[in-house]
Each structure stands twice: as structure tokens, then as C-alpha cells.
Design a protein around this motif. Structure first.
Motif, PDB file in Angstrom:
ATOM      1  N   HIS A  88       0.825  -1.213   0.000  1.00  0.00           N
ATOM      2  CA  HIS A  88       0.000   0.000   0.000  1.00  0.00           C
ATOM      3  C   HIS A  88       0.862   1.268   0.000  1.00  0.00           C
ATOM      4  O   HIS A  88       0.526   2.261  -0.631  1.00  0.00           O
ATOM      5  CB  HIS A  88      -0.992  -0.003   1.172  1.00  0.00           C
ATOM      6  N   GLU A  89       1.998   1.229   0.705  1.00  0.00           N
ATOM      7  CA  GLU A  89       2.893   2.392   0.740  1.00  0.00           C
ATOM      8  C   GLU A  89       3.589   2.577  -0.609  1.00  0.00           C
ATOM      9  O   GLU A  89       3.744   3.692  -1.088  1.00  0.00           O
ATOM     10  CB  GLU A  89       3.927   2.230   1.862  1.00  0.00           C
ATOM     11  N   THR A 136       2.388   1.631  -3.485  1.00  0.00           N
ATOM     12  CA  THR A 136       1.349   2.114  -4.393  1.00  0.00           C
ATOM     13  C   THR A 136       1.138   3.612  -4.214  1.00  0.00           C
ATOM     14  O   THR A 136       0.993   4.351  -5.197  1.00  0.00           O
ATOM     15  CB  THR A 136       0.034   1.352  -4.144  1.00  0.00           C
ATOM     16  N   ARG A 137       1.148   4.100  -2.976  1.00  0.00           N
ATOM     17  CA  ARG A 137       0.996   5.530  -2.701  1.00  0.00           C
ATOM     18  C   ARG A 137       2.154   6.322  -3.299  1.00  0.00           C
ATOM     19  O   ARG A 137       1.949   7.355  -3.943  1.00  0.00           O
ATOM     20  CB  ARG A 137       0.904   5.785  -1.197  1.00  0.00           C
ATOM     21  N   GLN A 138       3.379   5.823  -3.114  1.00  0.00           N
ATOM     22  CA  GLN A 138       4.547   6.504  -3.675  1.00  0.00           C
ATOM     23  C   GLN A 138       4.489   6.546  -5.203  1.00  0.00           C
ATOM     24  O   GLN A 138       4.790   7.568  -5.810  1.00  0.00           O
ATOM     25  CB  GLN A 138       5.842   5.817  -3.237  1.00  0.00           C
ATOM     26  N   ALA A 140       1.861   6.519  -7.034  1.00  0.00           N
ATOM     27  CA  ALA A 140       0.812   7.464  -7.430  1.00  0.00           C
ATOM     28  C   ALA A 140       1.333   8.901  -7.377  1.00  0.00           C
ATOM     29  O   ALA A 140       1.024   9.719  -8.251  1.00  0.00           O
ATOM     30  CB  ALA A 140      -0.415   7.303  -6.539  1.00  0.00           C
ATOM     31  N   GLU A 141       2.140   9.218  -6.364  1.00  0.00           N
ATOM     32  CA  GLU A 141       2.747  10.554  -6.266  1.00  0.00           C
ATOM     33  C   GLU A 141       3.692  10.799  -7.442  1.00  0.00           C
ATOM     34  O   GLU A 141       3.709  11.889  -8.018  1.00  0.00           O
ATOM     35  CB  GLU A 141       3.494  10.712  -4.949  1.00  0.00           C
TER      36      GLU A 141
END
Length: 137
Positions: free
Chosen positions: A91-92, A94-96, A98-99
Motif C-alpha cells: 500500500h505504501e 502504491t501511494r509513492q 501514485a505521487e
């Protein structure tokens, strides 16, 4: 990826940022003002040329600035990708990603805006400080 590749991309990013800060591409606008038409005469050829030169100069300068901004954003995305930790929870990570994708999208939008201005499909924004004017000779 080898450290050499990271440092090469970082150097390119710093070089582009240097160009952006050291050039006058972000200069205060200087607009073309038409001469007064006191006698009802049409503009002379030289007046029309100055107006056209000003418009083309504005478009070129704005597009140059936007291309450099696009390159800067793209290189930032590359550096972020190279720095991305592989051992992060999904999840982390994936967040990175996306940024980083948002930086890549910003680069794409800036390049598209530059292309539109160069093709004459988009006008240079009125509030853009990236404008140049060519005076008469």
C-alpha cells in the motif's frame, strides 16, 4: 540501478533548474501596443511586422519555458522512481508510485501546453509572466 545513473539524472535535473533560474524566460511581460490611428490609416507593414514578431516571440519564450519545466518534472519523477524503496509494504509503494505518476502527468501537461502554443492552437495565457516583446528597429 547503479549510482552512476542516479547521479547523471540528478546532474541533468540540476542543470535544467539552473537554466530556469538563470535565464530571463520568466521575465515580466512587455506587451505590444498598437500605434494610435489618428488619421484612419491602416497599419504600416513595419507595424504589422512588429506585432507579429512580438506574438511569435511570446509564443516561443513561453513554449521554451514550459518545455524546460516539463523536463524538470520528468527528471524529478525519474529520481523519485530510482529512490523508491522496494521493501515497502504494497500500500505504501502504491501511494509513492501514485505521487510519482502525478509528477509525470504534470510533465505531460506542460509539454502539451507548449506544443499547443507552438502550433497556435492555444494562446499564451494573459497572466503568464513568460512574455517577450520585440521593439522596432
Amino acid at each position: 540501478m547503479p549510482t552512476r545513473n542516479f547521479s547523471t539524472i540528478d546532474a541533468a535535473s540540476r542543470a535544467i533548474n539552473f537554466v530556469l533560474t538563470e535565464t530571463e524566460l520568466g521575465a515580466t511581460p512587455a506587451h505590444y501596443f498598437e500605434p494610435t490611428n489618428l488619421g484612419g490609416l491602416p497599419p504600416t507593414e513595419s507595424e504589422l511586422r512588429v506585432k507579429e514578431d512580438t506574438e511569435l516571440g511570446n509564443r516561443t519564450r513561453f513554449a521554451t519555458h514550459m518545455c524546460l519545466m516539463s523536463a524538470s518534472q520528468a527528471l524529478k519523477a525519474c529520481l523519485d522512481l530510482l529512490s523508491c524503496e522496494v521493501d515497502l509494504p504494497p500500500h505504501e509503494r502504491t501511494r509513492q508510485l501514485a505521487e510519482i505518476a502525478s509528477k509525470a502527468r504534470a510533465a505531460e501537461e506542460m509539454a502539451a501546453q507548449a506544443a499547443g502554443v507552438l502550433r497556435g492552437e492555444v494562446t499564451v495565457p494573459e497572466n503568464a509572466s513568460i512574455v517577450v516583446s520585440r521593439g522596432t528597429r
